[in-house]
Design a protein around this motif. Structure first.
Motif, mmCIF file in Angstrom:
data_model
loop_
_atom_site.group_PDB
_atom_site.id
_atom_site.type_symbol
_atom_site.label_atom_id
_atom_site.label_comp_id
_atom_site.label_asym_id
_atom_site.label_seq_id
_atom_site.Cartn_x
_atom_site.Cartn_y
_atom_site.Cartn_z
ATOM 1 N N UNK A 1 0.815 -1.319 0.053
ATOM 2 C CA UNK A 1 -0.173 0.169 0.121
ATOM 3 C C UNK A 1 0.868 1.216 0.123
ATOM 4 N N UNK A 2 2.251 1.289 -0.374
ATOM 5 C CA UNK A 2 2.965 2.143 -0.224
ATOM 6 C C UNK A 2 2.686 3.133 -1.551
ATOM 7 N N UNK A 3 2.383 4.502 -1.117
ATOM 8 C CA UNK A 3 1.931 5.550 -2.098
ATOM 9 C C UNK A 3 0.696 4.959 -3.002
ATOM 10 N N UNK A 4 -0.306 4.249 -2.105
ATOM 11 C CA UNK A 4 -1.455 3.966 -2.734
ATOM 12 C C UNK A 4 -2.532 4.664 -1.970
ATOM 13 N N UNK A 5 -3.240 5.685 -2.546
ATOM 14 C CA UNK A 5 -4.213 6.454 -1.925
ATOM 15 C C UNK A 5 -5.426 5.574 -1.675
ATOM 16 N N UNK A 6 -5.746 6.062 -0.434
ATOM 17 C CA UNK A 6 -6.926 4.925 0.173
ATOM 18 C C UNK A 6 -8.063 6.008 0.664
ATOM 19 N N UNK A 7 -9.158 5.682 0.656
ATOM 20 C CA UNK A 7 -10.447 6.452 1.406
ATOM 21 C C UNK A 7 -10.186 6.536 2.628
ATOM 22 N N UNK A 8 -10.821 7.411 3.550
ATOM 23 C CA UNK A 8 -10.587 7.707 4.955
ATOM 24 C C UNK A 8 -10.968 6.092 5.846
ATOM 25 N N UNK A 9 -11.882 5.371 5.317
ATOM 26 C CA UNK A 9 -12.050 4.059 6.139
ATOM 27 C C UNK A 9 -11.130 3.206 5.872
ATOM 28 N N UNK A 10 -10.943 2.881 4.869
ATOM 29 C CA UNK A 10 -9.809 1.966 4.527
ATOM 30 C C UNK A 10 -8.317 2.165 4.986
ATOM 31 N N UNK A 11 -8.061 3.738 4.836
ATOM 32 C CA UNK A 11 -6.534 3.837 5.552
ATOM 33 C C UNK A 11 -6.915 3.682 6.966
ATOM 34 N N UNK A 12 -7.913 4.075 7.500
ATOM 35 C CA UNK A 12 -8.118 3.772 9.134
ATOM 36 C C UNK A 12 -8.134 2.438 9.524
ATOM 37 N N UNK A 13 -8.771 1.615 8.687
ATOM 38 C CA UNK A 13 -8.584 0.105 9.099
ATOM 39 C C UNK A 13 -6.985 -0.451 8.877
ATOM 40 N N UNK A 14 -6.464 0.240 7.872
ATOM 41 C CA UNK A 14 -4.970 -0.433 7.613
ATOM 42 C C UNK A 14 -4.093 0.188 8.893
ATOM 43 N N UNK B 1 3.078 10.849 6.021
ATOM 44 C CA UNK B 1 1.508 10.707 5.902
ATOM 45 C C UNK B 1 1.141 11.985 4.766
ATOM 46 N N UNK B 2 0.425 11.520 3.977
ATOM 47 C CA UNK B 2 0.000 12.512 2.954
ATOM 48 C C UNK B 2 -1.587 12.333 2.642
ATOM 49 N N UNK B 3 -2.047 13.495 2.322
ATOM 50 C CA UNK B 3 -3.561 13.441 2.013
ATOM 51 C C UNK B 3 -3.920 14.264 1.001
ATOM 52 N N UNK B 4 -4.883 14.236 0.208
ATOM 53 C CA UNK B 4 -5.164 15.017 -1.037
ATOM 54 C C UNK B 4 -6.755 15.317 -0.943
ATOM 55 N N UNK B 5 -7.389 16.501 -1.098
ATOM 56 C CA UNK B 5 -8.529 16.671 -1.123
ATOM 57 C C UNK B 5 -9.247 16.475 -2.458
ATOM 58 N N UNK B 6 -10.291 15.638 -2.569
ATOM 59 C CA UNK B 6 -10.885 15.215 -3.847
ATOM 60 C C UNK B 6 -12.475 15.593 -3.966
ATOM 61 N N UNK B 7 -13.063 15.476 -5.045
ATOM 62 C CA UNK B 7 -14.539 15.787 -5.270
ATOM 63 C C UNK B 7 -15.226 14.629 -4.338
ATOM 64 N N UNK B 8 -14.631 13.440 -4.001
ATOM 65 C CA UNK B 8 -15.290 12.291 -3.329
ATOM 66 C C UNK B 8 -14.844 12.325 -1.861
ATOM 67 N N UNK B 9 -13.893 13.295 -1.598
ATOM 68 C CA UNK B 9 -13.530 13.333 -0.107
ATOM 69 C C UNK B 9 -12.043 13.529 -0.193
#
Length: 309
Positions: free
Chosen positions: A141-154, A262-270
């Motif tokens: 999952x390195x450098x693999x963007x995930x939605x909030x719930x999936x990232x939290x579970x990981x 840690x990285x994050x990006x704002x998108x239309x879906x969240x």
């Protein structure tokens, strides 16, 4: 009657001639260096009989051959030391998805071919380094963007790999020390507790409306949610810049410390979250070279990086 006997004799002679013509003949051909090889000659072709055809009738094999697949580096070293001689060699393949070390026990002697006796190189042993479950999980999952719930579970599933305390400087590599210092020092390193807090906050705000995303000069990010959940107080969610993990590269191997940004990006879906392992390639190379060096020292054989011919 005489004509009949004459005809029978002629038929017999012709039959004998034909049978002699088509009957296979086993012969030996001798090479200039004195090696005798059997071959079969028929009316329309000549084909060689391989020496391996007689292996089942031998009391013992003509030479050692085959590749032993060992399950540990210790076993490779023990197997190599049992069968090695002065001309045996080690070959290492640093393919990051399938690293391995092979010993060629009957390798060619050093020097010019005219002055030495070449060998078959068919007696071998190989050890394929098994990547650890931790290494596979973090690199997948390195450098693999995930939605909030999936990232939290990981994060919660792998939280045991995160360092609880910031190591002393002498416990970190020089490059990692410089990287942490350039990112703002120890103040921006997240603890496991902070990551759990972050993951829980992400789960609470999974269906929230994002009002603002601000990057602070302290090295932390700040995300402000407008939540529909009654248990959310609407306070900003602070995202640390990086955290440290300690995982083995290979199964049952020593632990190596890596920094994950840690990285994050704002998108239309969240908001999408991900982490970026800093120089994981160098950590892998270091771990693999340590294994190679151990094999080289404990077998007292030369080691080359590549594949044998």
């Amino acid at each position: 009657m005489d004509d009949e006997n004459k005809n029978d004799g002629m038929v017999t002679a012709v039959r004998a001639l034909v049978e002699d013509y088509v009957k296979p003949k086993v012969e030996l051909i001798t090479t200039p260096d004195g090696v005798a090889a059997p071959f079969v000659m028929t009316a329309d072709r000549v084909f060689r009989i391989g020496m391996h055809e007689f292996d089942d009738a031998r009391a013992f094999p003509r030479f050692r051959h085959g590749t032993a697949a060992l399950l540990s580096l210790d076993s490779l070293i023990d197997h190599t030391n049992r069968f090695k001689d002065a001309d045996s060699m080690l070959f290492a393949d640093d393919n990051r998805s399938a690293p391995s070390i092979m010993s060629v026990l009957d390798y060619h002697p050093a020097g010019e071919a005219v002055a030495t006796t070449p060998r078959f190189g068919k007696h071998r042993a190989i050890f394929s380094f098994p990547l650890s479950d931790e290494w596979k999980a973090w690199t997948e999952f390195n450098k693999h963007p995930l939605k909030m719930a999936a990232f939290a579970e990981f994060v919660e599933e792998r939280i045991i790999d995160v360092l609880h305390l910031i190591p002393e400087e002498d416990e970190l590599s020089h490059d990692l020390q410089k990287f942490i210092s350039a990112c703002g020092g120890e103040a921006i390193i997240a603890t496991p507790q902070k990551l759990v807090e972050l993951s829980r906050g992400l789960k609470v705000n999974e269906s929230s409306v994002i009002k603002e995303v601000v990057n602070l000069g302290t090295g932390e990010g700040q995300i402000l949610f407008s939540s529909e959940h009654s248990d959310s107080n609407g306070q900003p969610l602070r995202v640390p810049s990086l955290f440290l993990i300690a995982i083995p590269v290979f199964r049952n191997g020593p632990l190596y410390r890596l920094a994950a940004r840690l990285r994050y990006r704002k998108t239309a879906e969240g908001i999408l979250f991900w982490y970026d392992l800093w120089r994981a390639d160098r950590v892998f190379d270091h771990a693999f070279k340590e294994g190679c060096e151990r094999a080289k020292v404990e077998t007292e054989l030369p080691l080359l990086f590549g594949q044998p011919e």
